[in-house]
Design a protein around this motif. Structure first.
Motif, PDB file in Angstrom:
ATOM      1  N   THR A 106       0.830  -1.199   0.000  1.00  0.00           N
ATOM      2  CA  THR A 106       0.000   0.000   0.000  1.00  0.00           C
ATOM      3  C   THR A 106       0.864   1.249   0.000  1.00  0.00           C
ATOM      4  O   THR A 106       2.063   1.209   0.330  1.00  0.00           O
ATOM      5  CB  THR A 106      -0.942  -0.001   1.217  1.00  0.00           C
ATOM      6  N   ARG A 107       0.229   2.373  -0.361  1.00  0.00           N
ATOM      7  CA  ARG A 107       0.942   3.649  -0.337  1.00  0.00           C
ATOM      8  C   ARG A 107       0.043   4.759   0.198  1.00  0.00           C
ATOM      9  O   ARG A 107       0.100   5.099   1.366  1.00  0.00           O
ATOM     10  CB  ARG A 107       1.462   4.016  -1.734  1.00  0.00           C
ATOM     11  N   ASP A 108      -0.842   5.279  -0.609  1.00  0.00           N
ATOM     12  CA  ASP A 108      -1.622   6.448  -0.193  1.00  0.00           C
ATOM     13  C   ASP A 108      -3.084   6.333  -0.624  1.00  0.00           C
ATOM     14  O   ASP A 108      -3.696   7.299  -1.070  1.00  0.00           O
ATOM     15  CB  ASP A 108      -1.008   7.738  -0.757  1.00  0.00           C
TER      16      ASP A 108
ATOM     17  N   GLN B 120       7.397   4.695   1.223  1.00  0.00           N
ATOM     18  CA  GLN B 120       7.920   5.858   1.964  1.00  0.00           C
ATOM     19  C   GLN B 120       6.930   7.018   1.932  1.00  0.00           C
ATOM     20  O   GLN B 120       6.783   7.761   2.903  1.00  0.00           O
ATOM     21  CB  GLN B 120       9.253   6.272   1.358  1.00  0.00           C
ATOM     22  N   SER B 121       6.184   7.157   0.839  1.00  0.00           N
ATOM     23  CA  SER B 121       5.265   8.280   0.661  1.00  0.00           C
ATOM     24  C   SER B 121       3.856   7.993   1.191  1.00  0.00           C
ATOM     25  O   SER B 121       2.918   8.728   0.872  1.00  0.00           O
ATOM     26  CB  SER B 121       5.177   8.642  -0.825  1.00  0.00           C
ATOM     27  N   SER B 122       3.679   6.932   1.993  1.00  0.00           N
ATOM     28  CA  SER B 122       2.359   6.623   2.555  1.00  0.00           C
ATOM     29  C   SER B 122       1.859   7.797   3.398  1.00  0.00           C
ATOM     30  O   SER B 122       2.613   8.386   4.182  1.00  0.00           O
ATOM     31  CB  SER B 122       2.434   5.368   3.427  1.00  0.00           C
ATOM     32  N   ASP B 123       0.577   8.141   3.242  1.00  0.00           N
ATOM     33  CA  ASP B 123       0.028   9.274   3.983  1.00  0.00           C
ATOM     34  C   ASP B 123      -0.293   8.876   5.426  1.00  0.00           C
ATOM     35  O   ASP B 123      -0.256   7.697   5.802  1.00  0.00           O
ATOM     36  CB  ASP B 123      -1.214   9.842   3.274  1.00  0.00           C
ATOM     37  N   LEU B 124      -0.631   9.873   6.235  1.00  0.00           N
ATOM     38  CA  LEU B 124      -0.840   9.656   7.662  1.00  0.00           C
ATOM     39  C   LEU B 124      -2.030   8.746   7.937  1.00  0.00           C
ATOM     40  O   LEU B 124      -2.014   7.937   8.866  1.00  0.00           O
ATOM     41  CB  LEU B 124      -1.027  10.997   8.373  1.00  0.00           C
ATOM     42  N   GLU B 125      -3.090   8.864   7.128  1.00  0.00           N
ATOM     43  CA  GLU B 125      -4.261   8.017   7.339  1.00  0.00           C
ATOM     44  C   GLU B 125      -3.931   6.564   7.065  1.00  0.00           C
ATOM     45  O   GLU B 125      -4.400   5.661   7.780  1.00  0.00           O
ATOM     46  CB  GLU B 125      -5.413   8.487   6.440  1.00  0.00           C
ATOM     47  N   THR B 126      -3.125   6.306   6.044  1.00  0.00           N
ATOM     48  CA  THR B 126      -2.695   4.938   5.757  1.00  0.00           C
ATOM     49  C   THR B 126      -1.887   4.379   6.925  1.00  0.00           C
ATOM     50  O   THR B 126      -2.097   3.238   7.363  1.00  0.00           O
ATOM     51  CB  THR B 126      -1.856   4.895   4.471  1.00  0.00           C
ATOM     52  N   VAL B 127      -0.963   5.174   7.445  1.00  0.00           N
ATOM     53  CA  VAL B 127      -0.148   4.748   8.583  1.00  0.00           C
ATOM     54  C   VAL B 127      -1.046   4.467   9.792  1.00  0.00           C
ATOM     55  O   VAL B 127      -0.841   3.488  10.527  1.00  0.00           O
ATOM     56  CB  VAL B 127       0.911   5.806   8.927  1.00  0.00           C
TER      57      VAL B 127
ATOM     58  N   ARG C 195       9.133   1.764   3.925  1.00  0.00           N
ATOM     59  CA  ARG C 195      10.385   2.123   3.255  1.00  0.00           C
ATOM     60  C   ARG C 195      10.821   3.525   3.679  1.00  0.00           C
ATOM     61  O   ARG C 195       9.983   4.396   3.958  1.00  0.00           O
ATOM     62  CB  ARG C 195      10.217   2.078   1.743  1.00  0.00           C
ATOM     63  N   VAL C 196      12.142   3.758   3.689  1.00  0.00           N
ATOM     64  CA  VAL C 196      12.665   5.092   4.007  1.00  0.00           C
ATOM     65  C   VAL C 196      13.038   5.852   2.749  1.00  0.00           C
ATOM     66  O   VAL C 196      13.211   7.076   2.780  1.00  0.00           O
ATOM     67  CB  VAL C 196      13.886   4.991   4.945  1.00  0.00           C
ATOM     68  N   ILE C 197      13.186   5.127   1.654  1.00  0.00           N
ATOM     69  CA  ILE C 197      13.450   5.745   0.351  1.00  0.00           C
ATOM     70  C   ILE C 197      12.408   5.228  -0.618  1.00  0.00           C
ATOM     71  O   ILE C 197      12.145   4.026  -0.667  1.00  0.00           O
ATOM     72  CB  ILE C 197      14.871   5.411  -0.166  1.00  0.00           C
ATOM     73  N   HIS C 198      11.811   6.114  -1.387  1.00  0.00           N
ATOM     74  CA  HIS C 198      10.773   5.717  -2.333  1.00  0.00           C
ATOM     75  C   HIS C 198      11.336   4.711  -3.338  1.00  0.00           C
ATOM     76  O   HIS C 198      12.374   4.943  -3.957  1.00  0.00           O
ATOM     77  CB  HIS C 198      10.230   6.945  -3.071  1.00  0.00           C
ATOM     78  N   GLY C 199      10.623   3.581  -3.481  1.00  0.00           N
ATOM     79  CA  GLY C 199      11.121   2.543  -4.375  1.00  0.00           C
ATOM     80  C   GLY C 199      10.277   2.339  -5.614  1.00  0.00           C
ATOM     81  O   GLY C 199      10.766   1.850  -6.621  1.00  0.00           O
TER      82      GLY C 199
END
Length: 703
Positions: free
Chosen positions: A399-401, A431-438, A456-460
């Motif tokens: 998942t991401r955003d 890495q770019s997952s939004d706050l709601e996803t988290v 992830r800490v770096i976008h892959g």
């Protein structure tokens, strides 16, 4: 079928009305002489379980002086030669005794069972008295009880050490005692006049009911024993027959004995169920096991209320006595079966059975809420049943955003039925997952196994997000990869497990090395045509090519990304292939590997490279093929890396109806009600054309 259930207390009271006169019957029996010598025929069945001890079962008729003039040995046709050899050995050893009884061997037909065979043989017996036995013969009885049966009194009642007596709310199997007791009906061994046999009886309760009606006594037999320590497992056990007068419960087909089977039997199964409700839910599995020749033993370990059951098979079950401690009662019941090899023990997963273990049998613990959805388990072979606990399926979500999509996927995952399996869950966030996803990931509760969260800490990007989301721990680890725009049927896990057990752990598992995974999603379109997406209907394809059953699942070279499980060896191989491909160690990154497929233009897709590997190695994936494209997963075509717009008409192209939980039996809408053998599965190439496994291997080797 509508079943009328009357109160058990009424039946009990009616039965007790005969007790007043029973004392006179006791006096009559005590003062009755024994039957004449040579006037008794003994009838004993042989089953797959008892074949090895047939000689021991026959020996009392030769070693003890009795009134038996004839012994009828009944066996299924499939055991005729082995039974004949055992009988001959007994006869050779008995030649020195000129007064031994005549022994004859009679097969019963396919589809019958020993109880019916015994009653049919009894109806044609020529002697005045009968001794009816089960496959255990006279084992477990004292010498005095044996003498009572081998030369019984000439009473006009069935007499034996074991039977069903009336009790508060159910019938209980009465252990032998020195005092005579009235019974609703007797269980073998027992003696009776041949004149009491009634044609049309299919079980012991039928016989007891017919006798009580004929004599207008409400007594179907008399229990009498001489302190026997155990009579074929009667002590502490209820043998409830739901068609007995006490429960006043008429079944469309009575539940009788399934352990008495033919040589078609491949295994021995024990089912530990709580009550009649559980039995009703599991009945389709029990019937299928019985119909395919397996030996089935059933224990209901708590009291149950009457319930209607409609079945096409005949099964016997035991229940614990009311005073029994449930756990110790279960343990004692199992201990009595210790001498018999058991392959599978199926239990309801609850405290009463948590302590039940086995050093030899496969233990399968099913949560009660899943019992009504176990129909598909009846299609498993013995080998698949025995391997139930070996595969481990890990769920990996990418998942991401898209928090709403993720919430929908996780809600459908929570509704899944996992049949007691431990399933690990890995939640992979970009890495770019939004706050709601988290937040959704952090709040999710998973009750079926361990949870691992990764961000992830770096976008892959999507390619490493999928490929690195799971890696197998062993060759028994399987990865279910789910992107967050997927939604699952509650029965998705059953489809996966059924397929893995059949093709990875079944008898022909060495032939299925080309299978790299199992798709949950039905193909409604083929996307790899160079000119673009084309509609696809496998049933129409198979019907137009004269397949015997167009509803068959099939094999396709196309890997699925909308809900699929991948196999360990192939996923490791893909990691190695992808590492070499992306490093350009062997070929230029832009080189076309698979000719004339649309995936060559998917520059950022992991599927492009998996398709290459599949093409080169000749691999295939299993796809479902249910009616109306009913699927175990569907795709909602959310905006993301590969989707920039999602008009309604485009979404409908990909969205499929999910198989509902209430129609779990639909899982067996398959040819013959089971997943087909490997060699008969249709094979499709990357563009949906019919081909063969040999052909796709040949094509791959030619590259």
């Amino acid at each position: 079928m509508s079943i009328e259930v009357q109160s058990t207390e009424a039946g009990f009271a009616k039965f007790n009305s005969t007790v007043f006169n029973f004392s006179s019957l006791v006096l009559e029996i005590d003062n009755t002489p024994s039957v004449e010598a040579g006037s008794l025929t003994a009838i004993i069945p042989v089953t797959l379980t008892s074949l090895g001890v047939l000689r021991d079962a026959l020996s009392p008729f030769f070693s003890l002086t009795g009134c038996v003039s004839r012994v009828l040995v009944l066996c299924p046709e499939s055991l005729l030669s082995q039974s004949r050899a055992a009988v001959r050995q007994v006869m050779r050893s008995a030649r020195e005794n000129p007064n031994h009884p005549d022994v004859s061997l009679h097969p019963w037909g396919v589809g019958s069972d020993p109880t019916v065979a015994i009653l049919e043989a009894a109806a044609h017996a020529s002697t005045k008295w009968l001794l009816l036995l089960d496959d255990a013969g006279l084992s477990g009885l004292t010498n005095r009880t044996r003498e009572m049966l081998l030369c019984p009194v000439a009473a006009n009642q069935p007499i034996g050490p074991r039977g069903i007596v009336a009790g508060p709310g159910s019938g209980s199997c009465a252990p032998p005692s020195l005092e005579m007791r009235p019974a609703l009906y007797l269980l073998p061994p027992f003696t009776l006049p041949s004149s009491l046999i009634r044609k049309g009886c299919e079980d012991w309760s039928d016989l007891g009911r017919a006798i009580s009606q004929a004599q207008n006594s409400q007594i179907g037999g008399v229990i009498r024993g001489y302190g026997d320590p155990d009579t074929n497992g009667c002590n502490g056990i209820c043998a409830r027959d739901p068609s007995s007068p006490m429960d006043q419960l008429a079944l469309s087909t009575p539940i009788l004995e399934a352990r008495l089977s033919t040589a078609r039997a491949h295994g021995r199964f024990i089912f530990l169920l709580s009550n009649m409700g559980d039995l009703h839910l599991v009945l389709p599995v029990l019937c299928r096991l019985h119909e395919t020749g397996h030996l089935v033993k059933i224990l209901l370990y708590t009291s149950s209320h009457p319930a209607s059951v409609s079945s096409s098979c005949r099964l016997h079950y035991d229940t614990l006595a009311y005073e029994s401690n449930v756990y110790s009662g279960i343990r004692d019941w199992l201990d009595r079966l210790e001498g018999d090899h058991t392959d599978v023990i199926f239990t309801v997963s609850e405290p009463a059975t948590h302590g039940v273990t086995s050093n030899h049998a496969t233990m399968i613990r099913i949560p009660r809420e899943d019992l009504e959805h176990v129909h598909w388990m009846g299609s498993l072979s013995l080998t698949e049943w025995k391997n139930w606990n070996i595969p481990r399926i890990d769920v990996s979500i990418i998942t991401r955003d898209r928090p709403d999509s993720l919430a929908r996927l996780m809600a459908s995952l929570s509704q899944g039925r996992f049949f007691g399996d431990a399933v690990s869950l890995r939640l992979n966030m970009e890495q770019s997952s939004d706050l709601e996803t988290v937040r959704i990931v952090g709040a999710y509760k998973w009750r079926h196994g361990a949870v691992f969260t990764h961000r992830r800490v770096i976008h892959g990007g999507l390619l490493p997000a999928v490929v690195e989301s799971w890696y197998p721990h062993s060759n028994d680890s399987y990865g279910l990869l789910l992107e967050d725009d997927v939604e699952l049927s509650p029965l998705f896990y059953a489809w996966i497990k059924m397929g893995i057990l059949r093709y990875r752990y079944g008898q022909n598992r060495n032939e299925t090395r080309q299978l790299f995974g199992i798709s949950l999603y039905q193909q409604k379109n083929i996307e790899l045509h160079p000119e673009g997406r084309k509609a696809f209907d496998p049933r129409k394809l198979f019907a137009s090519n004269n397949f015997a059953d167009p509803s068959t699942p099939y094999l396709s070279q196309i890997p699925c990304s909308w809900g699929a499980v991948y196999f360990p060896e192939h996923w490791r191989e893909f990691h190695d292939y992808l590492a070499g491909r992306l490093s350009e160690a062997t070929v230029d990154i832009g080189q076309v590997v698979v000719p004339n497929v649309r995936s060559n233009n998917w520059t950022k897709s992991w599927k492009k490279y998996f398709i290459e590997m599949v093409y080169l190695r000749g691999y295939v994936m299993l796809y479902p093929n249910y009616a109306e494209f009913t699927s175990l997963s569907t795709n909602h075509l959310e905006v993301g890396s590969h989707v920039k717009e999602r008009p309604k008409e485009k979404r409908e192209v990909f969205r499929l109806p999910l198989m509902p939980l209430g129609e779990s039996q639909q899982l067996l809408d398959l040819p013959g009600g089971r997943l087909p053998d490997w060699g008969v599965l249709p094979v499709l190439n990357l563009t949906g054309g019919l081909t063969s496994l040999e052909r796709i291997i040949e094509v791959g080797k030619g590259v």
